[in-house]
Design an enzyme around this catalytic site. Structure first.
Site, mmCIF file in Angstrom:
data_model
loop_
_atom_site.group_PDB
_atom_site.id
_atom_site.type_symbol
_atom_site.label_atom_id
_atom_site.label_comp_id
_atom_site.label_asym_id
_atom_site.label_seq_id
_atom_site.Cartn_x
_atom_site.Cartn_y
_atom_site.Cartn_z
ATOM 1 C CB SER A 214 -8.377 7.584 -2.228
ATOM 2 O OG SER A 214 -7.072 7.824 -2.748
ATOM 3 C CG ASP A 215 -6.389 1.294 -0.780
ATOM 4 O OD1 ASP A 215 -5.165 1.540 -0.901
ATOM 5 O OD2 ASP A 215 -6.820 0.189 -0.414
ATOM 6 C CD1 TRP A 216 -0.479 4.677 -3.522
ATOM 7 C CD2 TRP A 216 -1.869 5.124 -1.839
ATOM 8 N NE1 TRP A 216 0.151 5.561 -2.660
ATOM 9 C CE2 TRP A 216 -0.673 5.860 -1.624
ATOM 10 C CE3 TRP A 216 -2.901 5.260 -0.909
ATOM 11 C CZ2 TRP A 216 -0.483 6.689 -0.530
ATOM 12 C CZ3 TRP A 216 -2.708 6.100 0.183
ATOM 13 C CH2 TRP A 216 -1.521 6.798 0.367
ATOM 14 C CG PHE A 217 -3.857 3.731 -8.360
ATOM 15 C CD1 PHE A 217 -3.386 4.718 -9.209
ATOM 16 C CD2 PHE A 217 -2.932 2.910 -7.739
ATOM 17 C CE1 PHE A 217 -2.025 4.883 -9.435
ATOM 18 C CE2 PHE A 217 -1.572 3.064 -7.957
ATOM 19 C CZ PHE A 217 -1.122 4.055 -8.811
ATOM 20 N N GLY A 218 -7.838 4.566 -5.679
ATOM 21 C CA GLY A 218 -9.213 4.237 -5.346
ATOM 22 C C GLY A 218 -10.208 5.358 -5.566
#
Length: 783
Positions: A214-218
């Site tokens: 994932s993108d960070w916090f995605g």
């Protein structure tokens, strides 16, 4: 798999900002990830561990040189190995759909073929050094406004022909070991849960066998992400995976086989990157001169857009160097692309080191913010009782502890961070100090408190507020030659720390400067007295960065006025543009030469001297169209409406859109000048290959980017008039010829239809030349 469910799901969730946990029972060590794409920052967002800083991706793309990008990738792998990093979070292959995209300096091009082939070279270089990449952001993350929540509505044809295409090229040609899912949704489904695109297209159709992070916090939903093909949720420890994923299996919402598939891909990643306990000793790699390569890349990327013959300069020329960016060099874009080089060579540094006769005047600044203090500083972290938790030296006034604090500092015990140091001013008078940060600060100079208060955010955009908080500036009267002691104390806020431990602020400083009007007049006077004026202008972090889109293409501050007035005072004016993506240049016809240096990396000043003097040829060609004015752009909208951003232009993005609109840009796709001239003598097509012979008709050795565009005889209203089909770099000495061979795949003549890729049979031309608006040869062919 000889581990229990909890151990499996723990392996799929970040244990902190940058790492995955180890799994001794599987022989796995902790996997370490780090941001790129121009360097390898490592696990600390800090200058404590410097990194080589290469030019921006738009600069790398301007080289149009796949082999050169492979060398850049190999250097980044060397940096990653040095820092114990297994996974580089790069490259970005999203398209430059609109020039307003705030993060376009981190992307390669408006063209999917150019983006994909360059990225494939970059990936081969990184992974050839035993380090994984994560090609990002999959997919249609071509804007920053509401990027975490917006839904991109795009036709299947445009998605396939444009936005998925560079990812497909990289997967098929370079075999990346990782892909990063983007924040946004596509046609109603968030990308971290997009089974159709991740499992169906990426893995099923293209055969991708790496891991998806994932993108960070995605990652938002446990079951949706697991079923949608997401292998790893970052960062941790609070993620939708880990215990939440194990519970979803126990509750019957997922079968354990889904988890096992994700775990197997993480194990493959560990084996590929040597993150296993039984990994063989790493093979030896030839040592790469990072500083030398950074300098070469910068010069090869510099794009000469106009030149009346003033360049290259004579070594005895008396030069007036003008502009705030000539000393406060901006060498990279902001946000996750930021790294901390051990040194930065400004234009003034570079021209001075080359032995040139240079008189400097500031003229105008791109930003009202002051630059980070450049005198040595020391940071101390203390608890509420004043106990020392840890300390670290800082090379300048920028402190960024994000995700991981320096060794020995426990975030939950942290109460204050104190930055202190001293400088001896060469110039007496009114210096300015500035605090850039959010929260409570106390600034002392020689023991006197000059600021004590709380700085509140002025923006609802969390990222913008964090990275570009409102500054607080104070004047300080000092004497030349007398040491000045400076102390800045930041008190941590009460309450929860948020999802990631972070301390981020800057102590900035500038020596005395005259009023703006006087600075302008002094610059004009210096230009009048010089043989040549070199004016360095560009964008600032407030207008071009990750986290927000641009609202204008105008240069910030009074920089346009500066160039216009200097050019009026001295017709031998060279404008140097320091920007990651297009800006308006209303005075472009009034200067003797126009040189685009992008964000040139840490050696940009040396490279500038090399190019101005002719020691190196400016090798760049535009990877994106530069408009005369924003209003001319056929595609510019980057703002979602009610959470939806519609790509209604379909396949008409970049130069195909300009072709259809019939509007002339300031500078066309592929354009750029060298220091010699080229004749295109012959082009022939046979068996899927175009062979082109060019001749250097000048008196200097040179480099030419041969560009081939496929044009259907009858494009029709729904098909671009032409599209880049291939390119190659030719090099030759004066009077010599060079021959290049360019593969022209069948895909160049295919379009996406309801039933898949479909060849459009008929007559075509391969138009070959220097740029899309300077095509020299036309070769007929039929499919």
């Amino acid at each position: 798999m000889n581990i229990d469910l909890d151990a499996k799901t723990r392996l799929l969730a970040g244990q902190d900002m940058w790492t995955l946990p180890d799994a001794p029972e599987l022989g796995l060590r902790s996997i370490v990830m780090s941001d790129g794409p121009i360097g390898v920052r490592g696990v600390e967002w800090s200058s404590a561990d410097p990194s080589i800083a290469l030019p921006s991706p738009t600069a790398l793309a301007a080289t149009w040189d796949v082999a050169l990008l492979r060398r850049a990738g190999a250097l980044l792998a060397q940096e990653a190995r040095r820092k114990g990093v297994h996974v580089l979070l790069a490259p970005t292959v999203n398209l430059q759909r609109s020039p307003l995209g705030g993060r376009h300096f981190e992307c390669f091009s408006e063209d999917p073929l150019l983006s994909g082939l360059l990225a494939a070279g970059y990936v081969r270089g990184v992974q050839g050094g035993g380090v994984a990449v994560t090609v990002k952001h999959f997919v249609a993350n071509d804007f920053e406004t509401e990027r975490m929540t917006a839904d991109v509505v795009v036709s299947e044809r445009a998605l396939r022909e444009l936005y998925l295409r560079p990812f497909e090229i990289v997967v098929r040609e370079a075999g990346p070991w990782g892909v990063m899912a983007s924040y946004n949704s596509v046609n109603g489904t968030t990308m971290s849960e997009n089974d159709l695109l991740i499992n169906g297209v990426l893995r099923g159709e293209w055969g991708f066998d790496g891991f998806v992070v994932s993108d960070w916090f995605g990652a938002r939903d446990t079951v949706g992400a697991a079923r949608g093909g997401l292998d790893v949720a970052m960062p941790g420890p609070d993620t939708v995976y880990g215990p939440a994923l194990a519970q979803a299996v126990r509750d019957g919402h997922l079968v354990e086989d889904v988890v096992d598939a994700h775990v197997r891909r993480v194990i493959d990643l560990a084996r590929r990157t040597g993150a296993t306990t039984d990994a063989p000793a790493p093979r030896a790699h030839e040592e790469i001169d990072g500083i030398g390569l950074a300098r070469e890349l910068a010069a090869r990327s510099f794009t000469l857009l106009s030149n009346d013959g003033i360049l290259p300069l004579a070594r005895d020329a008396k030069i007036a160097l003008i502009g705030g960016l000539a000393t406060d060099a901006r060498v990279m874009g902001g946000g996750s692309a930021q790294v901390f080089p051990a040194h930065v060579v400004s234009p003034l540094d570079g021209l001075t080191a080359a032995g040139l006769d240079v008189a400097y005047e500031r003229g105008a600044d791109p930003s009202v913010r002051l630059p980070a203090a450049r005198f040595p500083l020391h940071a101390q972290a203390r608890d509420a009782g004043g106990g020392l938790l840890g300390e670290v030296d800082l090379p300048d006034g920028e402190l960024r502890w994000i995700g991981q604090l320096p060794a020995g500092i426990a975030f939950d015990a942290l109460h204050t961070v104190t930055v202190e140091g001293a400088f001896v001013p060469e110039t007496g008078g009114t210096h300015r100090l500035e605090v850039q940060g959010l929260g409570r600060f106390r600034l002392e100079v020689d023991g006197e408190v000059l600021f004590d208060g709380v700085i509140e955010p002025e923006s609802d955009d969390v990222f913008a507020a964090f990275m570009f908080p409102p500054p607080r500036t104070v004047p300080v009267e000092v004497e030349a030659g007398r040491e000045v002691a400076v102390r800045l104390v930041h008190t941590m806020p009460d309450g929860p720390a948020g999802p990631v431990p972070a301390v981020s602020f800057t102590l900035a400083h500038r020596e005395p400067t005259a009023p703006e009007d006087e600075l302008m007049e002094r610059a004009v006077a210096a230009a009048s007295a010089a043989d040549v004026a070199v004016v360095v202008v560009g964008t600032s972090g407030e207008v071009e960065s990750e986290g927000f889109d641009r609202t204008s293409l105008r240069l910030p501050g009074r920089q346009d006025e500066l160039v216009a007035r200097v050019a009026a005072a001295n017709p031998r004016t060279i404008a140097v543009i320091n920007a990651g993506s297009p800006v308006e240049l209303p005075w472009r016809g009034d200067v003797a030469a126009l040189l685009l240096t992008w964000f040139p990396g840490q050696e940009g000043g040396h490279a500038l001297a090399d190019v101005l003097l002719g020691d190196r040829e400016p090798g760049g060609r535009l990877p994106t169209t530069w408009p005369a004015e924003l209003a001319d752009c056929p595609v510019s909208d980057v703002t979602p409406v009610d959470g939806v951003l519609r790509y209604d232009e379909g396949v008409f993005v970049g130069y195909p859109a300009w072709d259809r609109a019939g509007t002339e840009p300031a500078f066309a796709f592929g354009s750029g000048l060298g220091y010699t001239t080229w004749a295109y003598e012959h082009a022939g097509y046979a068996d899927g290959e175009l062979t082109v012979r060019v001749r250097n008709t000048g008196d200097r050795p040179g480099r030419e980017v041969v560009q081939a565009y496929l044009a259907p005889a009858e494009p029709g209203p729904d098909r671009p008039a032409r599209r880049l089909a291939g390119f190659a770099v030719a090099e030759a000495g004066p009077g010599e010829d060079a021959t290049v061979v360019i593969a022209i795949p069948r895909r160049a003549a295919e379009v996406w239809a309801d039933d898949g890729w479909r060849l459009i049979p008929g007559d075509y031309r391969l138009d070959t030349g220097h740029s899309i608006d300077d095509l020299r040869l036309s070769t007929p062919l039929a499919f």
